[in-house]
Scaffold this motif. Structure first.
Motif, PDB file in Angstrom:
ATOM      1  N   ASN A  40      17.010  27.218  29.190  1.00  0.00           N
ATOM      2  CA  ASN A  40      17.672  25.934  29.449  1.00  0.00           C
ATOM      3  C   ASN A  40      16.714  24.740  29.372  1.00  0.00           C
ATOM      4  N   GLN A  41      15.622  24.907  28.665  1.00  0.00           N
ATOM      5  CA  GLN A  41      14.668  23.829  28.455  1.00  0.00           C
ATOM      6  C   GLN A  41      15.059  23.032  27.206  1.00  0.00           C
ATOM      7  N   VAL A  42      14.657  21.761  27.179  1.00  0.00           N
ATOM      8  CA  VAL A  42      14.818  20.949  25.972  1.00  0.00           C
ATOM      9  C   VAL A  42      13.444  20.486  25.515  1.00  0.00           C
ATOM     10  N   LEU A  43      13.290  20.417  24.201  1.00  0.00           N
ATOM     11  CA  LEU A  43      12.040  20.014  23.569  1.00  0.00           C
ATOM     12  C   LEU A  43      12.265  18.645  22.945  1.00  0.00           C
ATOM     13  N   PRO A  44      11.738  17.585  23.551  1.00  0.00           N
ATOM     14  CA  PRO A  44      12.005  16.240  23.038  1.00  0.00           C
ATOM     15  C   PRO A  44      10.928  15.732  22.080  1.00  0.00           C
ATOM     16  N   PHE A  45      11.353  14.858  21.190  1.00  0.00           N
ATOM     17  CA  PHE A  45      10.402  14.075  20.411  1.00  0.00           C
ATOM     18  C   PHE A  45      11.029  12.736  20.094  1.00  0.00           C
ATOM     19  N   ASN A  46      10.194  11.763  19.734  1.00  0.00           N
ATOM     20  CA  ASN A  46      10.659  10.403  19.474  1.00  0.00           C
ATOM     21  C   ASN A  46      10.884  10.183  17.986  1.00  0.00           C
ATOM     22  N   LEU A  47      11.969   9.505  17.664  1.00  0.00           N
ATOM     23  CA  LEU A  47      12.355   9.205  16.285  1.00  0.00           C
ATOM     24  C   LEU A  47      12.654   7.720  16.186  1.00  0.00           C
ATOM     25  N   LYS A  48      12.020   7.058  15.226  1.00  0.00           N
ATOM     26  CA  LYS A  48      12.287   5.645  14.999  1.00  0.00           C
ATOM     27  C   LYS A  48      13.098   5.488  13.719  1.00  0.00           C
ATOM     28  N   VAL A  49      14.215   4.778  13.813  1.00  0.00           N
ATOM     29  CA  VAL A  49      15.106   4.551  12.678  1.00  0.00           C
ATOM     30  C   VAL A  49      14.884   3.142  12.144  1.00  0.00           C
ATOM     31  N   ASN A  50      14.639   3.056  10.831  1.00  0.00           N
ATOM     32  CA  ASN A  50      14.451   1.770  10.158  1.00  0.00           C
ATOM     33  C   ASN A  50      15.453   1.645   9.024  1.00  0.00           C
ATOM     34  N   LYS A  51      15.998   0.444   8.831  1.00  0.00           N
ATOM     35  CA  LYS A  51      16.931   0.204   7.730  1.00  0.00           C
ATOM     36  C   LYS A  51      16.397  -0.940   6.886  1.00  0.00           C
ATOM     37  N   GLU A  52      16.190  -0.632   5.589  1.00  0.00           N
ATOM     38  CA  GLU A  52      15.627  -1.636   4.689  1.00  0.00           C
ATOM     39  C   GLU A  52      16.694  -2.665   4.302  1.00  0.00           C
ATOM     40  N   VAL A  53      16.241  -3.731   3.639  1.00  0.00           N
ATOM     41  CA  VAL A  53      17.152  -4.799   3.226  1.00  0.00           C
ATOM     42  C   VAL A  53      18.245  -4.270   2.312  1.00  0.00           C
ATOM     43  N   ASN A  54      17.901  -3.280   1.469  1.00  0.00           N
ATOM     44  CA  ASN A  54      18.881  -2.715   0.540  1.00  0.00           C
ATOM     45  C   ASN A  54      19.797  -1.684   1.198  1.00  0.00           C
ATOM     46  N   GLY A  55      19.660  -1.500   2.510  1.00  0.00           N
ATOM     47  CA  GLY A  55      20.542  -0.590   3.235  1.00  0.00           C
ATOM     48  C   GLY A  55      20.057   0.831   3.329  1.00  0.00           C
ATOM     49  N   ILE A  56      18.921   1.164   2.684  1.00  0.00           N
ATOM     50  CA  ILE A  56      18.405   2.533   2.710  1.00  0.00           C
ATOM     51  C   ILE A  56      17.618   2.762   3.992  1.00  0.00           C
ATOM     52  N   TYR A  57      17.859   3.919   4.601  1.00  0.00           N
ATOM     53  CA  TYR A  57      17.176   4.268   5.839  1.00  0.00           C
ATOM     54  C   TYR A  57      15.863   4.999   5.559  1.00  0.00           C
ATOM     55  N   THR A  58      14.882   4.753   6.401  1.00  0.00           N
ATOM     56  CA  THR A  58      13.732   5.629   6.569  1.00  0.00           C
ATOM     57  C   THR A  58      13.593   5.893   8.061  1.00  0.00           C
ATOM     58  N   MET A  59      12.947   7.004   8.400  1.00  0.00           N
ATOM     59  CA  MET A  59      12.776   7.338   9.804  1.00  0.00           C
ATOM     60  C   MET A  59      11.356   7.828  10.032  1.00  0.00           C
ATOM     61  N   GLN A  60      10.911   7.749  11.283  1.00  0.00           N
ATOM     62  CA  GLN A  60       9.559   8.161  11.638  1.00  0.00           C
ATOM     63  C   GLN A  60       9.612   9.082  12.853  1.00  0.00           C
ATOM     64  N   ILE A  61       9.064  10.296  12.690  1.00  0.00           N
ATOM     65  CA  ILE A  61       8.850  11.194  13.820  1.00  0.00           C
ATOM     66  C   ILE A  61       7.527  10.804  14.451  1.00  0.00           C
ATOM     67  N   ILE A  62       7.514  10.630  15.774  1.00  0.00           N
ATOM     68  CA  ILE A  62       6.321  10.147  16.462  1.00  0.00           C
ATOM     69  C   ILE A  62       5.854  11.192  17.471  1.00  0.00           C
ATOM     70  N   ASN A  63       4.618  11.667  17.282  1.00  0.00           N
ATOM     71  CA  ASN A  63       3.943  12.548  18.232  1.00  0.00           C
ATOM     72  C   ASN A  63       2.582  11.940  18.547  1.00  0.00           C
ATOM     73  N   ALA A  64       2.442  11.285  19.709  1.00  0.00           N
ATOM     74  CA  ALA A  64       1.187  10.622  20.055  1.00  0.00           C
ATOM     75  C   ALA A  64       0.765   9.705  18.905  1.00  0.00           C
ATOM     76  N   GLU A  65      -0.458   9.905  18.344  1.00  0.00           N
ATOM     77  CA  GLU A  65      -0.922   9.023  17.259  1.00  0.00           C
ATOM     78  C   GLU A  65      -0.332   9.396  15.899  1.00  0.00           C
ATOM     79  N   GLU A  66       0.343  10.526  15.811  1.00  0.00           N
ATOM     80  CA  GLU A  66       0.877  10.989  14.533  1.00  0.00           C
ATOM     81  C   GLU A  66       2.231  10.348  14.249  1.00  0.00           C
TER      82      GLU A  66
END
Length: 408
Positions: A40-66
């Motif tokens: 019953n544990q959960v493993l979390p990580f941070n995700l940043k969602v970015n949307k460019e001017v043309n509407g295309i998404y990119t995302m970033q997985i963040i682990n400390a400095e990575e």
């Protein structure tokens, strides 16, 4: 059956909907993704969602400095697929503007891990106390699966600022990546996710010890114990793998992606210093080493490198697709030969290279001089997450290679 249905559905989405991936309203900013693991544990990580001017998404997985950039995203209606870079693992699910529910899938291993992502939660872990009663900064002598036949050693390296903790565990086979988490009272919680592996460490901490559980996805867990020991060092990585008695050289013949059989006896490698990298496209430590080698070769054209891939992909075709994906995403120019597919079992791998006493780790790096003799074998890899150890590795690597290149 469950995985087959999921993969078929995703395949249909990718094939039929690539041109429709802009009709979406995912909120930009920080999300918290939680993978359901064991107990019953959960493993979390941070995700940043970015949307460019043309509407295309990119995302970033963040682990400390990575920061890992995801730029292969398919959206159709309320369905979404996030293909992690290099590795085969992907996140697939359905979404609203503030929530994504789905599965993290690794097809070659038939593994599925459910996940939920929620917009606007910046904290990686929920913290009950918001206060750290202990400080884990420093070096920790660690034993995984202690007092069992599976016991192996590790070295915890941590930095704590207030209640945030970053660092990693090193082992004789590599490191556990950029761990990121909190000290909540006397409870340590750390996680990392990179598209290949999903790691969670939980532990109870005293001033001088910790007792915890290491989870890998939802398929594996093991206990660990640690004690403070600022002088602790792992066994010398240059002493763990060696050439068996009766052999004097490394020998192999494996195919490249064009079907050519490649050997150290080929003219290209005669009177050359050669690095042989035992690796896999599924292996984050191998990716770290490959990125290092790509950069190193830019200024060292006289050095030759050959990768021997041991792949979990179930077919030769899929194994070579993984190799080509790695080369495309990293700019890797040296040949990667397919040594094994369908299994990454190290005992089976050692049978492909019987002159080695064993294959203990992916990666393993073999240094061969101009006469074709093995001069050094380095087990594992201290990647960027290990800080000073990565700097030390680069210095030692350059010293050995420079000496070999300067020999007559």
């Amino acid at each position: 059956m469950r995985l087959g249905i999921a993969v078929l559905t995703i395949f249909m989405l990718i094939v039929g909907c690539k041109e429709k991936n802009q009709n979406s309203n995912l909120k930009e900013g920080i999300w918290r993704v939680e993978l359901d693991v064991m107990d019953n544990q959960v493993l979390p990580f941070n995700l940043k969602v970015n949307k460019e001017v043309n509407g295309i998404y990119t995302m970033q997985i963040i682990n400390a400095e990575e920061v890992i950039v995801i730029d292969e995203i398919v959206i159709h209606g309320d369905s979404i697929i996030l293909q992690t870079p290099v590795f085969e693992g992907y996140l697939a699910g359905t979404f609203t503007d503030t929530e994504i529910k789905g599965q993290f899938i690794k097809e070659s291993l038939d593994r599925i891990v459910p996940f939920t992502a929620i917009y606007g939660i910046e904290e990686r872990f929920d913290s009950e106390t918001k206060i750290a009663n202990k400080d884990v900064s420093g070096i920790w002598e660690t034993y995984f699966s202690p007092d069992s036949d599976e016991e192996y050693v590790g070295k915890g390296i941590f930095l704590q600022e207030d209640n945030r903790v970053t660092g990693t565990f090193r082992t004789t086979t590599g490191d556990y990546r950029y761990l990121d988490g909190v000290m909540d009272g006397d409870s340590l919680k750390l996680s990392a996710f990179d598209g290949a592996h999903a790691f969670l460490f939980t532990a109870k901490v005293t001033d001088s010890s910790m007792i915890g559980i290491f989870y890998s996805g939802n398929h594996f867990k093991e206990p660990f114990v640690s004690t403070r020991n600022d002088g602790y060092e792992l066994p010398d990585p240059d002493s763990l793998t060696f050439i068996n008695e009766g052999y004097d050289k490394l020998a192999f013949t494996f195919p490249d992606s064009d079907g050519n059989m490649v050997s150290l006896d080929d003219d290209e490698y005669q009177n050359k210093v050669v690095i042989v990298q035992l690796m896999g496209t599924w292996c984050p430590n191998c990716l770290d080493e490959s990125n290092f080698l790509v950069d190193y070769l830019k200024d060292n054209e006289n050095l030759k490198v050959i990768g021997l891939a041991f792949e979990s992909a179930k077919t030769e075709e899929k194994a070579f697709k993984g190799i080509e994906r790695l080369k495309d995403r990293t700019g890797l120019s040296y040949p990667i030969l397919l040594a094994q597919f369908g299994s990454v079992d190290k005992v089976e791998a050692q049978q492909k290279l019987p002159m080695l006493n064993h294959i203990l780790s992916y990666p393993t790096t073999i240094f061969i001089d101009k006469k074709g003799e093995v001069r050094k074998i380095h087990t594992g890899f201290n990647g960027p997450a290990t800080g000073d150890k990565f700097v030390e590795f680069k210095k030692n690597f350059n010293q050995v290679v420079t000496e070999l290149l300067n020999e007559k």
